[in-house]
Design an enzyme around this catalytic site. Structure first.
Site: not given
Ligand code: GLC
Length: 831
Positions: A504
């Site tokens: 993210d």
């Molecule tokens: C958090 C989010 C997930 C994402 C991860 C890495 O766990 O819930 O959707 O893939 O972070 O950024």
């Protein structure tokens, strides 16, 4: 400590009790609150180890019941507690049997973290108080089943006082608006049969719809609904010693505004030495007319017992889908109990409600997250999994892309964090829609139910009535997901990153490309190929094979960096995750996923995974990337907002570890896969809690990496994709028991020193007892398999009738030309 778990140091805070399927906390002063989940999203929430509770009904953001603020000190009152007033002769004493908020030393304390129940047993003031907290399946009420025993030699007069503090139903407004909220909150006593009483509470606009209530199985001596009156002295009294408990009774005040609580004083009478009394208290939410019925039902202790029994049976049925016995008791404990449970909890709550994701406004149920959660839970609970899959498909758009998340109460969907940065100009995540292909394929392999593929689901279109929206069968939804990625590529022909991919926090401007999205697409193409072949759609399968080949060529042509794969390309074609970068030069997911996708040729797969091991592995797990970025860079995005070693910036982001385990099993390196499994097993940290801090009975999302001064500290426990993927890595790839369209594949990849293991797996109505022997000390390679004594060619157990079957498997060196069932690019396989 349970005898099976081989921790060699003293367990400071608790121990595993595997036969009871519990973890038992023995010291209430854990470094942070350790929690458990009760009930479900329709009614339930979190109960911590000191009895505090955050409960909600249907939606943690839009229908909150108790006020629980995780950010205040652990010693504070949090949502719910229990007081006892004990009078022996002339002296009265107030006891808080859950330790908080009284904080007086208890003579003994145990919190049994069970399957959807929390049982706190403590002794103080000559009494044993034993409280089981749970939500009876199907009813919107939390029950606290309380037993009080007089352990002393003299008689004790005992009153119990359960207390809850309410939140406005809109959890965000409760915290953000102290004008409107207190003017709307009100309480009202409702007399019930048998001298019982329910103390109702509601925000004015809900007074006829849904009311909260506290009540008890016995008559109420007196009650209080106003916090200031309960604490006393205009709130200069404290939760530690509420003034109202010093008076002979509570004031029976029905609050018409303010900070509403529900406190009941219940007189248990005089307990002779050795005597025990049982009483149940209730906290629920229902239409006003339903309250008497719910209280009446659970006022009968037999109904409480029956509900607990029913709950235990449903866990037994869920967990019995797979039980293993291996040489590693910590592995067994996680696979058989705690990891399996965490998968179901995670599927239920997504990332919506935990002590870290506070269920306030910004996150509902995530498309990417829930698609992955389903994969860890569908064997145990196929019905709930399917219902969630269909809801997710209903927020997919007709162009194949998906909304990022939805809110369960309204089915409104939004763009998540992408919407918070409009200047980036990108609302769509490049990966979301692809995950659902994996989830549906896994569902079909597990259940054999092809009818789901024909279900007609409308695409998401905000503002257009459902009846007017375009709809399509599920199979077409999946085809559009693939088509979306196929046609949204950048200058190298790799899929666009969008706002972000799985990670993210890397948010590159413009038409940046993501190697991860390419690999996820590749993996989804493999799944669709085999699904289409299974459906007799040869042409479609062939088209996907060609697409897979094309993308594999692009990834190998552009992304190979020498010793590993690069992870992203900026719009200007600059790589991230390359040896050319001083920071963020190597990303773990960039190496595991080309293997999972079947893109990496064997030599590159080996080199890439060896680079991860050499550069990113630590004793507490593999970091997500390294070296960490050391300053904020808006061109790279959120990852640079963390200091090096934290979260996505070089932290041990556990979710990515099982992908490396799976990739290692595909290469046949069972020792490595197992070592990676073991080093993140939270049960391993039970003797190291002052460093780890979080619960040893579930995976946290992240552990601080070795670039951080607090290397080894865990955070964000419970709701993480780590649950689903570690369960999949352990069961489908290390134990190697994998449902497929043609049967149950048996393809273990274990540490060579495991001489045998056993798995009982329920699959499509039959039960398989699978006994694996490893006389030659290999990691993988099935050289002989019998089913009910008959030899079977290959390593796929065919579908059998609804009986019990014994599968005997022998591992050994594979004959020349024999292959394991792994993606094509990794062949020839073998040790
Ligand atoms: C958090 C989010 C997930 C994402 C991860 C890495 O766990 O819930 O959707 O893939 O972070 O950024």
């Amino acid at each position: 400590m349970s005898p099976d778990h081989d921790d060699d140091q003293a367990d400071e805070y608790g121990y595993f009790d595997d036969p009871a399927r519990e973890y038992v906390i023995t010291d209430p002063r854990t470094p942070v609150k350790w929690v458990n989940y009760i009930g479900s999203l329709s009614f339930g929430g979190i109960v911590d180890h000191t009895g505090g509770a955050v409960l909600c009904a249907g939606d943690p953001g839009l229908n909150r019941i108790t006020k629980y603020i995780p950010q205040t000190p652990a010693s504070d009152f949090k949502g719910s507690t229990l007081y006892l007033k004990v009078t022996r002769g002339d002296s009265a004493q107030i006891v808080t049997p859950f330790f908080t908020p009284g904080l007086d030393e208890l003579d003994s304390y145990e919190c049994h973290v069970g399957l959807s129940y929390q049982r706190i047993v403590s002794e103080a003031a000559g009494l044993r108080v034993d409280v089981t907290i749970f939500v009876p399946p199907g009813d919107p009420v939390e029950v606290r089943d309380i037993r009080v025993t007089n352990l002393a030699a003299d008689a004790a007069q005992v009153e119990v006082v359960p207390v809850v503090e309410y939140s406005h139903f809109d959890a965000f407004k409760q915290l953000a608006n102290a004008d409107w909220v207190p003017q709307t909150m009100m309480s009202e006593a409702l007399e019930l049969d048998g001298g019982r009483l329910a103390l109702l509470q509601y925000a004015f606009m809900r007074k006829d719809l849904a009311v909260n209530f506290v009540s008890a199985s016995v008559p109420v001596q007196s009650f209080e609904s106003d916090r200031a009156r309960f604490l006393g002295a205009n709130e200069y009294g404290t939760w530690r010693r509420p003034n109202a408990l010093l008076a002979p009774s509570l004031s029976n005040y029905e609050a018409r505004r303010g900070d509403n609580i529900g406190a009941l004083r219940l007189d248990l009478g005089t307990l002779a030495p050795g005597a025990q009394r049982r009483v149940a208290t209730f906290l629920g939410q229902a239409p006003r007319a339903d309250v008497p019925g719910i209280v009446g039902k659970y006022a009968d202790p037999a109904a409480v017992d029956a509900a607990l029994e029913q709950q235990a049976e449903s866990w037994e049925s869920a967990l019995s889908v797979l039980q293993c016995r291996t040489p590693d008791p910590d592995f067994d404990s996680m696979v058989n109990i705690h990891n399996a449970r965490q998968c179901l909890v995670t599927m239920n709550w997504s990332r919506y409600l935990s002590l870290y994701q506070l269920g306030i406004g910004t996150r509902g149920l995530g498309f990417r997250d829930s698609s992955q959660d389903v994969m860890g839970a569908l064997a145990a609970d196929p019905d709930t999994s399917l219902a969630l899959i269909l809801r997710l498909l209903s927020i997919q758009r007709s162009d194949g892309s998906a909304m990022h998340q939805f809110y369960p109460a309204t089915m409104h969907a939004d763009h998540g964090d992408a919407a918070e940065e409009p200047e980036k100009g990108k609302l769509t995540y490049g990966d979301d829609h692809l995950w659902i292909v994996l989830a549906v394929a896994a569902f079909v392999k597990e259940t054999g139910d092809l009818s789901v593929l024909d279900q007609e689901i409308a695409f998401y279109e905000e503002g257009t009535p459902l009846a007017e929206r375009e709809s399509a069968p599920v199979l077409e939804h999946l085809a559009r997901a693939l088509e979306h990625t196929r046609t949204n590529v950048g200058r190298n022909g790799l899929p666009l990153l969008g706002y972000a991919d799985w990670n993210d926090t890397v948010n590159l401007p413009g038409n940046a490309e993501s190697v991860f999205n390419a690999c996820l697409y590749g993996h989804a193409l493999l799944e669709m190929q085999s699904l289409c072949r299974h459906l007799g759609r040869a042409e479609q399968a062939e088209a996907y094979r060609v697409d897979h080949e094309t993308m594999a060529e692009r990834v190998n042509a552009r992304a190979w960096d020498g010793d590993w794969y690069a992870r992203y390309f900026t719009e200007d074609d600059e790589p991230l995750g390359s040896r050319r970068n001083s920071h963020g030069s190597l990303y773990t997911n960039g190496q595991s996923w080309p293997v999972l996708a079947g893109f990496a040729p064997r030599d590159r797969a080996t080199t890439a995974l060896d680079s991860v091991r050499a550069r990113l592995n630590t004793r507490f797990g593999i970091t997500l990337s390294g070296p960490g970025y050391d300053g904020y860079d808006p061109e790279i995005g959120g990852v640079t907002s963390y200091p090096p070693g934290a979260k996505e910036n070089g932290g041990i982001f556990l979710h990515s570890n099982p992908w490396v385990m799976i990739a290692e099993t595909m290469l046949g390196r069972g020792d490595r896969a197992y070592e990676y499994y073991r080093q993140i097993n939270p049960a391993q940290r039970n003797s190291d809690i002052d460093l780890f801090e979080v619960e040893p009975y579930c995976y946290p999302q992240n552990i601080l990496g070795d670039e951080h001064p607090q290397f080894g500290l865990g955070r964000n426990s419970w709701l993480s994709g780590t649950a689903s993927w570690t369960y999949q890595a352990a069961t489908r790839f290390i134990l190697g028991i994998r449902p497929d369209h043609d049967g149950l594949v048996i393809d273990p990849c274990i540490p060579p020193d495991w001489d045998s293991f056993e798995v009982v797996r329920r699959f499509r109505g039959a039960q398989y007892r699978i006994l694996v022997r490893n006389p030659n000390g290999v990691s993988s390679g099935v050289v002989r398999m019998t089913v009910d004594g008959r030899d079977i060619e290959g390593s796929v157990v065919p579908f059998l009738d609804e009986a019990e079957h014994v599968v005997e498997v022998v591992l050994g060196p594979l004959a020349a030309g024999a292959a394991r069932p792994v993606p094509g690019s990794l062949q020839p396989a073998g040790e």
